[in-house]
Motif scaffolding. Structure first.
Motif, PDB file in Angstrom:
ATOM      1  N   GLN A 157       0.813  -1.214   0.000  1.00 52.23           N
ATOM      2  CA  GLN A 157       0.000   0.000   0.000  1.00 52.23           C
ATOM      3  C   GLN A 157       0.848   1.266   0.000  1.00 52.23           C
ATOM      4  O   GLN A 157       0.424   2.297  -0.531  1.00 52.23           O
ATOM      5  CB  GLN A 157      -0.932   0.000   1.211  1.00 52.23           C
ATOM      6  N   GLN A 158       2.038   1.188   0.577  1.00 53.17           N
ATOM      7  CA  GLN A 158       2.856   2.395   0.718  1.00 53.17           C
ATOM      8  C   GLN A 158       3.065   3.107  -0.618  1.00 53.17           C
ATOM      9  O   GLN A 158       3.036   4.324  -0.686  1.00 53.17           O
ATOM     10  CB  GLN A 158       4.214   2.071   1.344  1.00 53.17           C
ATOM     11  N   ILE A 191       4.324  -7.046   6.060  1.00 49.72           N
ATOM     12  CA  ILE A 191       2.868  -7.212   6.062  1.00 49.72           C
ATOM     13  C   ILE A 191       2.305  -6.483   4.855  1.00 49.72           C
ATOM     14  O   ILE A 191       2.501  -5.275   4.703  1.00 49.72           O
ATOM     15  CB  ILE A 191       2.264  -6.653   7.364  1.00 49.72           C
ATOM     16  N   TYR A 192       1.633  -7.223   4.011  1.00 48.60           N
ATOM     17  CA  TYR A 192       1.089  -6.661   2.785  1.00 48.60           C
ATOM     18  C   TYR A 192      -0.435  -6.803   2.770  1.00 48.60           C
ATOM     19  O   TYR A 192      -1.002  -7.583   3.541  1.00 48.60           O
ATOM     20  CB  TYR A 192       1.698  -7.375   1.573  1.00 48.60           C
ATOM     21  N   ASP A 193      -1.061  -6.042   1.899  1.00 45.23           N
ATOM     22  CA  ASP A 193      -2.515  -6.110   1.769  1.00 45.23           C
ATOM     23  C   ASP A 193      -2.881  -7.071   0.642  1.00 45.23           C
ATOM     24  O   ASP A 193      -2.179  -7.158  -0.362  1.00 45.23           O
ATOM     25  CB  ASP A 193      -3.085  -4.730   1.426  1.00 45.23           C
ATOM     26  N   GLY A 239      -7.723  -8.758   3.185  1.00 46.52           N
ATOM     27  CA  GLY A 239      -7.049  -9.211   4.399  1.00 46.52           C
ATOM     28  C   GLY A 239      -5.567  -8.937   4.340  1.00 46.52           C
ATOM     29  O   GLY A 239      -5.110  -8.033   3.632  1.00 46.52           O
ATOM     30  N   LEU A 240      -4.844  -9.730   5.064  1.00 46.22           N
ATOM     31  CA  LEU A 240      -3.411  -9.517   5.207  1.00 46.22           C
ATOM     32  C   LEU A 240      -2.632 -10.639   4.548  1.00 46.22           C
ATOM     33  O   LEU A 240      -3.030 -11.807   4.628  1.00 46.22           O
ATOM     34  CB  LEU A 240      -3.014  -9.467   6.684  1.00 46.22           C
ATOM     35  N   ALA A 280       2.875   3.997   6.750  1.00 44.70           N
ATOM     36  CA  ALA A 280       2.350   2.702   7.203  1.00 44.70           C
ATOM     37  C   ALA A 280       1.119   2.365   6.377  1.00 44.70           C
ATOM     38  O   ALA A 280       0.461   3.244   5.831  1.00 44.70           O
ATOM     39  CB  ALA A 280       2.004   2.766   8.684  1.00 44.70           C
ATOM     40  N   SER A 281       0.821   1.083   6.293  1.00 46.57           N
ATOM     41  CA  SER A 281      -0.320   0.648   5.496  1.00 46.57           C
ATOM     42  C   SER A 281      -1.470   0.237   6.402  1.00 46.57           C
ATOM     43  O   SER A 281      -1.312   0.053   7.618  1.00 46.57           O
ATOM     44  CB  SER A 281       0.082  -0.539   4.621  1.00 46.57           C
ATOM     45  N   GLU A 282      -2.624   0.067   5.782  1.00 48.70           N
ATOM     46  CA  GLU A 282      -3.788  -0.393   6.539  1.00 48.70           C
ATOM     47  C   GLU A 282      -3.523  -1.779   7.136  1.00 48.70           C
ATOM     48  O   GLU A 282      -3.918  -2.068   8.268  1.00 48.70           O
ATOM     49  CB  GLU A 282      -5.014  -0.432   5.632  1.00 48.70           C
ATOM     50  N   ALA A 283      -2.837  -2.623   6.370  1.00 47.88           N
ATOM     51  CA  ALA A 283      -2.539  -3.972   6.877  1.00 47.88           C
ATOM     52  C   ALA A 283      -1.684  -3.895   8.139  1.00 47.88           C
ATOM     53  O   ALA A 283      -1.932  -4.611   9.121  1.00 47.88           O
ATOM     54  CB  ALA A 283      -1.826  -4.774   5.795  1.00 47.88           C
ATOM     55  N   GLU A 284      -0.690  -3.025   8.111  1.00 48.64           N
ATOM     56  CA  GLU A 284       0.170  -2.881   9.294  1.00 48.64           C
ATOM     57  C   GLU A 284      -0.621  -2.301  10.461  1.00 48.64           C
ATOM     58  O   GLU A 284      -0.414  -2.685  11.618  1.00 48.64           O
ATOM     59  CB  GLU A 284       1.364  -2.001   8.951  1.00 48.64           C
ATOM     60  N   ARG A 312      -3.733  -2.783  11.042  1.00 38.35           N
ATOM     61  CA  ARG A 312      -4.569  -3.869  11.597  1.00 38.35           C
ATOM     62  C   ARG A 312      -3.757  -4.743  12.540  1.00 38.35           C
ATOM     63  O   ARG A 312      -4.245  -5.161  13.589  1.00 38.35           O
ATOM     64  CB  ARG A 312      -5.156  -4.710  10.459  1.00 38.35           C
ATOM     65  N   ARG A 343     -12.676  -0.648  10.142  1.00 40.53           N
ATOM     66  CA  ARG A 343     -11.941  -0.396   8.899  1.00 40.53           C
ATOM     67  C   ARG A 343     -12.091   1.076   8.486  1.00 40.53           C
ATOM     68  O   ARG A 343     -11.136   1.725   8.062  1.00 40.53           O
ATOM     69  CB  ARG A 343     -12.467  -1.307   7.791  1.00 40.53           C
TER      70      ARG A 343
END
Lengths: 119, 279
Positions: A42-43, A84-86, A106-107, B5-9, B11, B25
């Protein structure tokens, strides 16, 4: 709903992923429907893996057009920096002009491995 | 714009990995950019690695508009900041400090005394391009790593605002932001990486700020069964006297303004840009 995958850098593994409706029941896929999986950072919006059922990558990562769909992640395709990725799971609806529907997200958690490489 | 930072991080930091509601969310999407902005405002620049184009000097250090008295410079000992005054000669500015750190590469630098911030016809023409290594150079600690952001000129930089145009890449790569650089060099995505460089404290500062904010949000959010969980008054009336809260004031009282918690500020402190050299 959420779908999480824990994977190891530079390793190959299969995962069964279920697309469910709002009640949590698995939906039925019909002829022509496709499943897609996108894993991204996402970054900077970088798409790390973009898979569609029936169209495996050259390295062999694949998705099946079924529910649950079987995602095979092949080591050469998943050799990114641990982190950690989306991920997003999508349904390409053949009965609706192949419109792309969000199915789940999710992750994708990528762990380090001893060699850090492909062996 | 920043994506530290990302949404996944987020979470993971919030313990919302196995299940997450639409409300949670949505709250993450609301507060994550605000948490990043709080950190960016604190350190003074966008730390995500990307290319920038800037015009310098920003103000006239000889005493022009916006800089009437004096400026700051660093004493030759490197240990203290000193004031300089309008009487200082124009030929005493060999250092230009870019406003985004760390500088990884300068791809183009031009000096045009009549550029007028690039708005003059034919401003920064090809003939105004300066040669790296000869006309200017960056204060690199290592190849493609200039944490001070200082660009030295063989002669001096002009003091007229908007006469220097710099296109440069600065900031930390995604791997540096994760503190996981394994190889020094330019990676397949074009990011500059350096082993040993870690901006992970910035990511932690963002996630810490977000976590604090999410805790406030969770404490004050609407309860589905009992209406609103008790929180601050939004309005009150007594005879002719009345008041109501709204806008930023109401947000502040309700705890919805994203502020940098002290531990997050401590994490981000080493990355601050004090701009002592900045023209």
């Amino acid at each position: 709903m959420t779908v999480n995958i824990t994977h190891y850098q530079g390793r190959t593994c299969e995962y069964d992923l279920t697309i469910a409706d709002a009640n949590g029941d698995a939906i039925t896929l019909y002829a022509g429907d496709k499943v897609r999986l996108k894993i991204w950072r996402q970054q900077d919006g970088k798409l790390l893996l973009d898979l569609a059922s029936g169209s495996p990558t050259t390295n062999g990562s694949s998705l099946t057009a079924a529910n649950p769909t079987r995602f095979k992640g092949v080591q050469n395709d998943i050799n990114w920096t641990p982190g950690i990725y989306d991920l997003e799971l999508l349904l390409v609806d053949a009965s609706d002009s192949s419109r792309v529907r969000h199915a789940d997200s999710g992750l994708f958690i990528l762990h380090d491995t001893p060699a850090g490489g492909l062996t | 714009m920043p994506q530290i930072a990302s949404e996944a991080e987020a979470r993971v930091a919030l313990g919302l990995t196995s299940a997450i509601t639409d409300d949670e969310r949505a709250a993450i999407n609301l507060f994550l950019p605000a948490a990043e902005k709080a950190v960016v405002d604190f350190i003074g620049y966008d730390p995500v690695q990307r290319e920038h184009t800037r015009y310098f000097p920003r103000t006239d250090p000889s005493g022009g508009i916006g800089f009437p008295d004096s400026g700051w410079d660093v004493h030759s000992s490197g240990r203290s900041a000193i004031r300089y005054y309008p009487t200082r000669a124009s030929g005493m500015f060999p250092t230009l400090q870019l406003d985004v750190l760390p500088v990884r590469a300068v791809s183009d630098l031009r000096v045009d005394y009549d550029a007028r911030h690039g708005q003059q016809t034919n401003a920064f023409a090809a003939t105004t391009k300066r040669t790296p290594g000869q006309d200017y150079w960056t204060e690199d600690e290592a190849p493609n790593y200039c944490p001070s952001g200082c660009v030295f000129s063989r002669s001096t930089w002009p003091i007229e605002p908007g006469t220097v145009r710099v296109t440069f890449t600065a900031g930390y790569s995604p791997d540096e932001m994760n503190g996981r650089v394994e190889t020094t060099g330019v990676d397949s995505d074009g990011y500059y990486n350096r082993v040993g460089v870690s901006a992970n404290p910035l990511k932690r500062a963002v996630l810490l700020t977000l976590t604090t904010q999410m805790q406030k949000w969770a404490a004050l959010r609407k309860s589905e069964t009992t209406g609103f969980v008790p929180g601050p008054k939004q309005s009150e009336r007594l005879g002719d006297y009345q008041y109501s809260l709204g806008g930023d004031g109401g947000k502040a009282i309700a705890g919805l303004v994203v502020e940098l918690p002290a531990p997050a500020a401590e994490l981000a402190e080493p990355f601050r840009h004090f701009g002592l050299y900045r023209l």
